[in-house]
Design an enzyme around this catalytic site. Structure first.
Site, PDB file in Angstrom:
ATOM      1  N   TYR A  22       0.961   5.651  -0.073  1.00 38.64           N
ATOM      2  CA  TYR A  22       1.005   6.914   0.345  1.00 38.64           C
ATOM      3  C   TYR A  22       1.166   7.941  -0.521  1.00 38.64           C
ATOM      4  O   TYR A  22       1.687   8.922   0.320  1.00 38.64           O
ATOM      5  CB  TYR A  22       1.592   6.764   1.553  1.00 38.64           C
ATOM      6  CG  TYR A  22       1.095   7.896   2.048  1.00 38.64           C
ATOM      7  CD1 TYR A  22       0.038   7.799   3.316  1.00 38.64           C
ATOM      8  CD2 TYR A  22       2.004   8.650   3.368  1.00 38.64           C
ATOM      9  CE1 TYR A  22      -0.253   8.819   4.177  1.00 38.64           C
ATOM     10  CE2 TYR A  22       1.799   9.604   4.325  1.00 38.64           C
ATOM     11  CZ  TYR A  22       0.645   9.406   4.514  1.00 38.64           C
ATOM     12  OH  TYR A  22       0.560  10.069   5.746  1.00 38.64           O
ATOM     13  N   HIS A  65      -4.078  13.775   0.614  1.00 33.34           N
ATOM     14  CA  HIS A  65      -4.699  12.633   2.125  1.00 33.34           C
ATOM     15  C   HIS A  65      -3.115  13.029   2.596  1.00 33.34           C
ATOM     16  O   HIS A  65      -3.618  13.035   4.398  1.00 33.34           O
ATOM     17  CB  HIS A  65      -4.307  11.570   1.184  1.00 33.34           C
ATOM     18  CG  HIS A  65      -4.805  10.139   2.577  1.00 33.34           C
ATOM     19  ND1 HIS A  65      -5.684   9.935   2.965  1.00 33.34           N
ATOM     20  CD2 HIS A  65      -3.255   9.544   2.705  1.00 33.34           C
ATOM     21  CE1 HIS A  65      -5.360   9.300   4.260  1.00 33.34           C
ATOM     22  NE2 HIS A  65      -4.538   8.960   3.578  1.00 33.34           N
ATOM     23  N   TYR A 115       0.436   1.407  16.413  1.00 32.49           N
ATOM     24  CA  TYR A 115       1.067   1.698  14.714  1.00 32.49           C
ATOM     25  C   TYR A 115       2.912   3.098  14.844  1.00 32.49           C
ATOM     26  O   TYR A 115       3.272   2.424  14.146  1.00 32.49           O
ATOM     27  CB  TYR A 115       0.845   2.913  13.336  1.00 32.49           C
ATOM     28  CG  TYR A 115       0.914   4.337  13.817  1.00 32.49           C
ATOM     29  CD1 TYR A 115       0.062   5.002  14.570  1.00 32.49           C
ATOM     30  CD2 TYR A 115       1.706   5.094  12.594  1.00 32.49           C
ATOM     31  CE1 TYR A 115       0.557   6.200  14.903  1.00 32.49           C
ATOM     32  CE2 TYR A 115       1.497   5.955  12.894  1.00 32.49           C
ATOM     33  CZ  TYR A 115       1.426   6.793  13.680  1.00 32.49           C
ATOM     34  OH  TYR A 115       1.826   8.338  13.869  1.00 32.49           O
ATOM     35  N   THR A 144      -4.965   6.160  -0.096  1.00 30.91           N
ATOM     36  CA  THR A 144      -5.864   7.296   0.193  1.00 30.91           C
ATOM     37  C   THR A 144      -6.295   8.518  -1.345  1.00 30.91           C
ATOM     38  O   THR A 144      -4.908   9.126  -0.937  1.00 30.91           O
ATOM     39  CB  THR A 144      -6.610   7.870   1.244  1.00 30.91           C
ATOM     40  OG1 THR A 144      -6.680   6.604   2.398  1.00 30.91           O
ATOM     41  CG2 THR A 144      -7.793   8.351   0.938  1.00 30.91           C
ATOM     42  N   GLN A 163      -5.666   1.960  14.517  1.00 32.13           N
ATOM     43  CA  GLN A 163      -4.077   2.669  13.861  1.00 32.13           C
ATOM     44  C   GLN A 163      -3.763   2.714  15.132  1.00 32.13           C
ATOM     45  O   GLN A 163      -1.947   2.740  15.260  1.00 32.13           O
ATOM     46  CB  GLN A 163      -4.508   2.228  12.501  1.00 32.13           C
ATOM     47  CG  GLN A 163      -3.567   3.047  11.629  1.00 32.13           C
ATOM     48  CD  GLN A 163      -3.719   3.552  10.877  1.00 32.13           C
ATOM     49  OE1 GLN A 163      -5.032   3.336   9.752  1.00 32.13           O
ATOM     50  NE2 GLN A 163      -2.854   4.191   9.716  1.00 32.13           N
ATOM     51  N   ASP A 165       0.999  -1.444  -0.028  1.00 34.39           N
ATOM     52  CA  ASP A 165      -0.377  -0.457   0.188  1.00 34.39           C
ATOM     53  C   ASP A 165       1.144   1.125   0.022  1.00 34.39           C
ATOM     54  O   ASP A 165       1.383   1.733   1.308  1.00 34.39           O
ATOM     55  CB  ASP A 165      -1.008   0.373   1.523  1.00 34.39           C
ATOM     56  CG  ASP A 165      -1.888   0.603   0.738  1.00 34.39           C
ATOM     57  OD1 ASP A 165      -2.509   0.840  -0.190  1.00 34.39           O
ATOM     58  OD2 ASP A 165      -2.339   1.688   1.690  1.00 34.39           O
ATOM     59  N   GLU A 199      -9.148   4.102  -3.188  1.00 29.69           N
ATOM     60  CA  GLU A 199      -7.490   3.433  -3.603  1.00 29.69           C
ATOM     61  C   GLU A 199      -7.911   2.657  -4.752  1.00 29.69           C
ATOM     62  O   GLU A 199      -9.002   2.715  -5.318  1.00 29.69           O
ATOM     63  CB  GLU A 199      -6.641   2.620  -2.969  1.00 29.69           C
ATOM     64  CG  GLU A 199      -6.755   3.732  -1.171  1.00 29.69           C
ATOM     65  CD  GLU A 199      -5.880   2.798  -0.359  1.00 29.69           C
ATOM     66  OE1 GLU A 199      -4.661   2.083  -1.275  1.00 29.69           O
ATOM     67  OE2 GLU A 199      -5.455   2.965   0.954  1.00 29.69           O
TER      68      GLU A 199
END
Lengths: 416, 416
Positions: free
Chosen positions: A129, A134, A245, A350, A241, A127, A202
């Protein structure tokens, strides 16, 4: 207006699945097992049946790939093969004297009578970023506007590894995750169903060619390794999260489920919708510099449907909003020698735009719950409720030539 | 002393592969393709040949699983089956009138005449961070002693997703990764081969049973889902990692390669070496509380061999050093409904001990390069050089009953 190719099949003008699209997927019907298909209008062209009827005989393809439960082996045959198949299907759908018109009843399956399945065995899922808006929004919320972007963000496409096992196809419900969170002001963490369940709008590209461990894919070569794209909903539990994280990144806040659209739209079908990406300043290091147009103009929207309510659009964005394009992402991913394999998914992160109604997550749309959304029936939403259904749609359109992704739709069920 | 079972085969007393061990792997020879085997002394029992000779006929196993290129389908048959196979092999190796003594030439292959392969198709790989000493060391270096541990660390087993595609078996060389880093005091990042290549001494458990998306595995159930363990070297490029990892965790600093030992030692074989883990204070949330002994006393060592030098041990540690045990790790991983699949790997995180010579990475052994190691031939090492070979070994031993893991050995080649 579709001026290039006319098909003898009646395709609604608003269909995502025009003759120009021809995306690949895996479906089944009550009568038949899993097999490969291509969406066209309201129908699916059954590639297994077409192969049995001999329509690919002159293409020297091992048509056993059309009877498998995933597309990996078909994709592995390479772009020359998938291009040939698409061209043959375009022929069959446009020739007035097409033999397919006789075989229609067997070779064309109504989409509403088919069940779609995960089109891929996903080896690894990454994933990124890569939306500046975003990353800036999220950074502003958690670190203030001045420190919104980390120092590395404009130098490299930040990414992390996600969980492949929990990627599911559109239509598969997902249970609200349970987990640890640390409530504001509390001294000890608590355990329970997430109170901040969110979607992330996404897109993801599908790797179409293996690379070797130790070697890198350049920005120039990158598109040879990309088969196509799907819509991707990266479900996120913000409370879980937030607590977990640091310092190693998202884990249980993400890996309870991700949803993809069932049809893989090829890079070829998206060719007319290419555009230049945003100017990148500071200039990236040379291995990330690429010329030409590598962003794609794909309109995206998210709708939310409460248990007993109507679906309503809550965000509109565009895939062109990506700061780092898919070639840069793949070149970066492999610059250290990391290998990729057919079927791997690489999600964009995102895709938020500049306007407030173009934000691709509830976190941003409601500014971390501070400004709840007001739904048409009077309900409010800070985050996603049980029994809510979230749908994402995406399509490219240029002068009436439409290539769409269909949708990824997921209903949230209560925690088990 | 081995008092329980004596085998008719001559097994060196120092062998990792005693009659009590019987770990599973995948091997090939010049004459034969990939197949399943079990290590015994200096030999491998060829399970494909044993099946052909009928030695498993009464066990109602689909012996096709022994002719595959990975062990996933064998493992998926379940623990009752793998236990039966191990018992049968112990019978065959201990009975004085064993039929295997006649078939020896075909059924036993010298390990030095075989090539070992990746024993698993790894669906997903997760890396935990479960050694208190390692987390404290790394935290001290980067945030100072007072803030070494993040607030979440003693409440949950911190973890992140790694890359499955780049996991390789012992003996596979790995190229030094290239990547971006930000030199101290520089204004812009630079690109080039890593200057801070490091190993991480870890162990990893192998998932032996699928779970369902949405459901959780409790601490009590966890061991039913764990087939066995391997040694794991989580190669790391500290300079790349340091620049990229905020805010989403390690990515290119890790995913250029991870190395595992070829033999999977079953949980059954490790039974005698169970021990209690460290006292956990504060008390974890109830879903992480488990009774009984779930740590294992496995002595570990790392040796470093320069291009033209001798191998020398540079660290000695133990798997018992884990703060969060494997049951807690798996219960946490699935508490949100994340599903696991047969063949998934869950690595421990670097297994450092309290003493300075028990640290499981160069980062800690040299304290981020400040105190280089002095090798026997006069060379110094802050991090790993090209053409260095790093080997990790591990074994459990109790009253002369030895169960070992063999080794994971990797040579570092220059960047491509």
């Amino acid at each position: 207006m579709n001026t290039e190719k006319k098909t003898w099949l009646d395709i609604p003008e608003s269909s995502d699945f025009s003759i120009h699209n021809l995306p690949f997927g895996i479906f089944s019907t009550i009568e038949g097992g899993y097999r490969a298909g291509v969406a066209i209008g309201d129908y699916i062209m059954d590639l297994k049946v077409l192969a049995e009827y001999g329509h690919f005989n002159d293409l020297s393809i091992d048509t056993a790939v059309f009877s498998q439960s995933v597309l990996n082996d078909f994709i592995r045959l390479g772009k020359p093969v998938s291009r040939q198949v698409r061209q043959r299907l375009q022929q069959l759908m446009t020739q007035e004297d097409s033999p397919l018109r006789q075989d229609q009843a067997k070779a064309l399956v109504l989409q509403k009578e088919a069940t779609m399945h995960m089109p891929l065995a996903v080896g690894d899922y990454t994933d990124f970023y890569s939306s500046l808006e975003h990353a800036t929004n999220v950074g502003s919320m958690f670190r203030g506007k001045e420190n919104a972007l980390m120092p590395n963000w404009k130098h490299l496409p930040v990414a992390y590894h996600g969980r492949a096992s929990s990627i599911v196809v559109s239509g598969t419900p997902i249970h609200r995750p349970k987990g640890q969170s640390m409530p504001a002001g509390a001294e000890k963490p608590v355990m329970g169903p997430s109170k901040a369940l969110d979607f992330e709008l996404e897109m993801a590209f599908v790797i179409g060619k293996d690379s070797q461990l130790g070697s890198s894919i350049t920005v120039e070569e990158a598109e040879e390794y990309i088969f196509g794209l799907v819509l991707f909903n990266d479900w996120s539990a913000r409370d879980i999260q937030k607590w977990e994280y640091v310092p190693l990144g998202p884990f249980l806040g993400k890996n309870f489920g991700s949803s993809i659209s069932p049809w893989i739209v090829t890079l070829e079908a998206l060719e007319p919708y290419r555009m230049a990406g945003p100017v990148q300043q500071p200039e990236p290091l040379s291995y990330l510099q690429n010329k030409g147009k590598h962003n794609f103009d794909v309109a995206l929207e998210v709708s939310l449907q409460p248990a007993k309510g109507e679906a309503q659009v809550i965000a509109r964005s565009n895939f062109k909003n990506m700061y780092w394009n898919i070639c840069q992402q793949l070149a970066h991913h492999t610059v250290n020698g990391c290998n990729v394999r057919v079927g791997d998914l690489m999600a964009s992160g995102t895709l938020s735009g500049k306007a407030q109604d173009s934000y691709g997550s509830m976190l941003e749309l409601t500014w971390n719950g501070e400004r709840p959304l007001h739904l048409a029936d009077g309900q409010e939403r800070a985050f996603i409720h049980d029994h809510d259904t979230v749908s994402m749609r995406g399509y490219a359109d240029k002068e009436g030539r439409r290539v769409g992704f269909g949708e990824v739709r997921t209903k949230i069920l209560p925690a088990l």
